[in-house]
Motif scaffolding. Structure first.
Motif, PDB file in Angstrom:
ATOM      1  N   GLY A  31      35.466  15.737   1.893  1.00  0.00           N
ATOM      2  CA  GLY A  31      35.251  15.004   4.047  1.00  0.00           C
ATOM      3  C   GLY A  31      34.714  16.376   4.779  1.00  0.00           C
ATOM      4  O   GLY A  31      35.017  16.335   5.941  1.00  0.00           O
ATOM      5  N   GLU A  32      33.705  16.437   3.948  1.00  0.00           N
ATOM      6  CA  GLU A  32      33.091  17.054   5.322  1.00  0.00           C
ATOM      7  C   GLU A  32      32.027  16.230   6.022  1.00  0.00           C
ATOM      8  O   GLU A  32      31.676  14.944   5.473  1.00  0.00           O
ATOM      9  N   LEU A  33      31.319  16.601   7.353  1.00  0.00           N
ATOM     10  CA  LEU A  33      30.003  15.299   7.848  1.00  0.00           C
ATOM     11  C   LEU A  33      28.914  15.404   6.465  1.00  0.00           C
ATOM     12  O   LEU A  33      29.175  16.306   6.599  1.00  0.00           O
ATOM     13  N   CYS A  34      28.496  14.200   6.476  1.00  0.00           N
ATOM     14  CA  CYS A  34      27.798  14.025   5.312  1.00  0.00           C
ATOM     15  C   CYS A  34      26.361  12.744   6.331  1.00  0.00           C
ATOM     16  O   CYS A  34      26.969  12.203   7.191  1.00  0.00           O
ATOM     17  N   GLU A  35      25.423  13.298   6.074  1.00  0.00           N
ATOM     18  CA  GLU A  35      24.463  11.917   6.696  1.00  0.00           C
ATOM     19  C   GLU A  35      23.397  11.356   5.066  1.00  0.00           C
ATOM     20  O   GLU A  35      22.589  12.348   4.817  1.00  0.00           O
ATOM     21  N   HIS A  36      23.328   9.600   5.881  1.00  0.00           N
ATOM     22  CA  HIS A  36      22.486   9.325   5.125  1.00  0.00           C
ATOM     23  C   HIS A  36      21.075   8.419   6.107  1.00  0.00           C
ATOM     24  O   HIS A  36      21.324   8.208   7.521  1.00  0.00           O
ATOM     25  N   THR A  37      20.471   8.111   5.675  1.00  0.00           N
ATOM     26  CA  THR A  37      19.568   7.371   6.273  1.00  0.00           C
ATOM     27  C   THR A  37      19.178   5.720   5.729  1.00  0.00           C
ATOM     28  O   THR A  37      19.095   6.389   3.899  1.00  0.00           O
ATOM     29  N   ARG A  38      18.387   5.333   6.137  1.00  0.00           N
ATOM     30  CA  ARG A  38      18.211   3.925   5.602  1.00  0.00           C
ATOM     31  C   ARG A  38      16.969   3.392   6.506  1.00  0.00           C
ATOM     32  O   ARG A  38      17.117   2.949   7.760  1.00  0.00           O
ATOM     33  N   PRO A  39      16.046   2.318   5.881  1.00  0.00           N
ATOM     34  CA  PRO A  39      14.857   1.833   6.541  1.00  0.00           C
ATOM     35  C   PRO A  39      15.415   0.560   7.399  1.00  0.00           C
ATOM     36  O   PRO A  39      16.380  -0.290   6.638  1.00  0.00           O
ATOM     37  N   ILE A  40      15.263   1.459   8.610  1.00  0.00           N
ATOM     38  CA  ILE A  40      16.422   0.034   9.356  1.00  0.00           C
ATOM     39  C   ILE A  40      14.929  -1.353   8.642  1.00  0.00           C
ATOM     40  O   ILE A  40      15.612  -2.322   8.713  1.00  0.00           O
ATOM     41  N   GLU A  41      13.754  -1.314   8.900  1.00  0.00           N
ATOM     42  CA  GLU A  41      13.028  -2.175   8.075  1.00  0.00           C
ATOM     43  C   GLU A  41      13.265  -3.320   6.963  1.00  0.00           C
ATOM     44  O   GLU A  41      12.864  -4.271   6.176  1.00  0.00           O
ATOM     45  N   ASP A  42      13.892  -2.515   6.194  1.00  0.00           N
ATOM     46  CA  ASP A  42      14.939  -3.069   4.574  1.00  0.00           C
ATOM     47  C   ASP A  42      15.840  -3.701   5.466  1.00  0.00           C
ATOM     48  O   ASP A  42      16.504  -4.009   4.147  1.00  0.00           O
ATOM     49  N   ILE A  43      16.492  -3.495   6.048  1.00  0.00           N
ATOM     50  CA  ILE A  43      18.156  -4.026   6.709  1.00  0.00           C
ATOM     51  C   ILE A  43      18.014  -5.958   7.022  1.00  0.00           C
ATOM     52  O   ILE A  43      17.255  -6.102   8.026  1.00  0.00           O
ATOM     53  N   GLY A  44      18.686  -6.642   6.456  1.00  0.00           N
ATOM     54  CA  GLY A  44      18.712  -7.796   7.004  1.00  0.00           C
ATOM     55  C   GLY A  44      19.704  -8.065   7.761  1.00  0.00           C
ATOM     56  O   GLY A  44      19.786  -9.209   9.037  1.00  0.00           O
TER      57      GLY A  44
END
Length: 303
Positions: A31-44
């Motif tokens: 239930g804790e706030l967490c942060e993730h990242t994804r390279p935008i160039e890999d997203i369609g």
């Protein structure tokens, strides 16, 4: 490289930092706030399914700049809107001109090819899932004339839907209908976004169709070009439906996750295996070459 499809079904805050998609959301276990990242160039494709998802304007701009298709869902969690970049190709103005000036005979020939391949792929699905003889489907596919004046697409569709879901007596394919119509609707929405994105990337206007021309439809060309790809969605939905106990399925989060794999489904196009999203790009690239006079045939996958 195959682009990723991301779906957000729970409360989240999405922003952009250093060309990375930043995802802030509650951890489902702690239930804790967490942060993730994804390279935008890999997203369609990005699907925003929850009304509790917040996006920064800078992120939206970055997604569109990288030619990401952004899908927004309604209160019933069904896709209701699609956002695409205005500029998708460095030769866009020239390509728009070639598309707009395409002759009516050329458009009718392209529609003939599209309907013929759609019927062939529908027949392949019936053969694979029900072990049916498909001589009639192959005959209809070969008899399609320029512009399909005899509406063989409709004749084949009636036969196809009557036999694909034979376990559902009286099944009718319609937008608001019994299962598995909901699965088909969701799957087609994902497919439509993939096709519209590829059209923009190829420098074409998704609005100007070769056959569809509804004045209220902003994606007529996408609806045209996706036709031979629909059977790939149908096959996936059929597999999901057959696995359901009992044979009645609701659009759960797990099933949506399976439908979000549509861009990665394996196809065979020009004799080579390719993920569906890559194949669609080849199709739209060949469509432009038809408009420009370099080719006379659209490249479609064959099941």
């Amino acid at each position: 490289m195959i682009k990723k499809t991301l779906c957000f079904s729970n409360r989240a805050y999405l922003c952009c930092r250093n060309r990375q998609l930043i995802i802030r959301m509650d951890d489902p276990e702690t239930g804790e706030l967490c942060e993730h990242t994804r390279p935008i160039e890999d997203i369609g494709v990005v699907v925003i399914e929850s009304e509790q998802v917040t996006l920064s304007s800078y992120l939206i701009s970055a997604l569109l700049e990288n030619k990401v298709a952004l899908i927004v869902c309604d209160s019933k969690h069904m896709p209701s809107g699609l956002m695409l970049p205005l500029v998708g190709n460095t030769e866009q103005s020239e390509r728009f001109g070639a598309q707009i000036s395409a002759s009516l005979p050329l458009k009718k020939q392209l529609w003939q090819q599209t309907v013929s391949m759609k019927i062939r792929n529908q027949g392949a699905v019936l053969r694979k899932v029900n072990n049916m003889e498909i001589g009639n489907m192959l005959a209809w596919a070969s008899q399609v004339k320029s512009g399909d004046p005899d509406n063989l697409e409709g004749r084949a569709a009636a036969y196809y839907w009557r036999n694909l879901f034979g376990e559902c007596p009286g099944f009718v394919r319609r937008q608001e209908g019994e299962a598995p119509n909901g699965l088909l609707n969701y799957g087609y929405a994902i497919l439509r976004a993939v096709v519209a994105r590829a059209l923009v990337t190829s420098g074409l206007l998704p609005t100007l169709g070769i056959h569809h021309h509804n004045r209220y439809n902003a994606y007529c060309l996408a609806d045209d070009i996706m036709e031979p790809y629909r059977p790939y969605v149908d096959r996936l939905v059929y597999d999901i439906f057959k696995e359901a106990e009992p044979n009645c399925v609701e659009l759960t989060r797990e099933l949506k996750a399976r439908l979000l794999t549509i861009p990665t489904l394996e196809t065979v196009i020009s004799g080579k295996r390719s993920p569906l999203m890559v194949a669609v790009g080849q199709t739209t690239a060949s469509l432009y070459k038809c408009f420009s006079g370099e080719l006379r045939k659209i490249s479609y996958p064959e099941m």
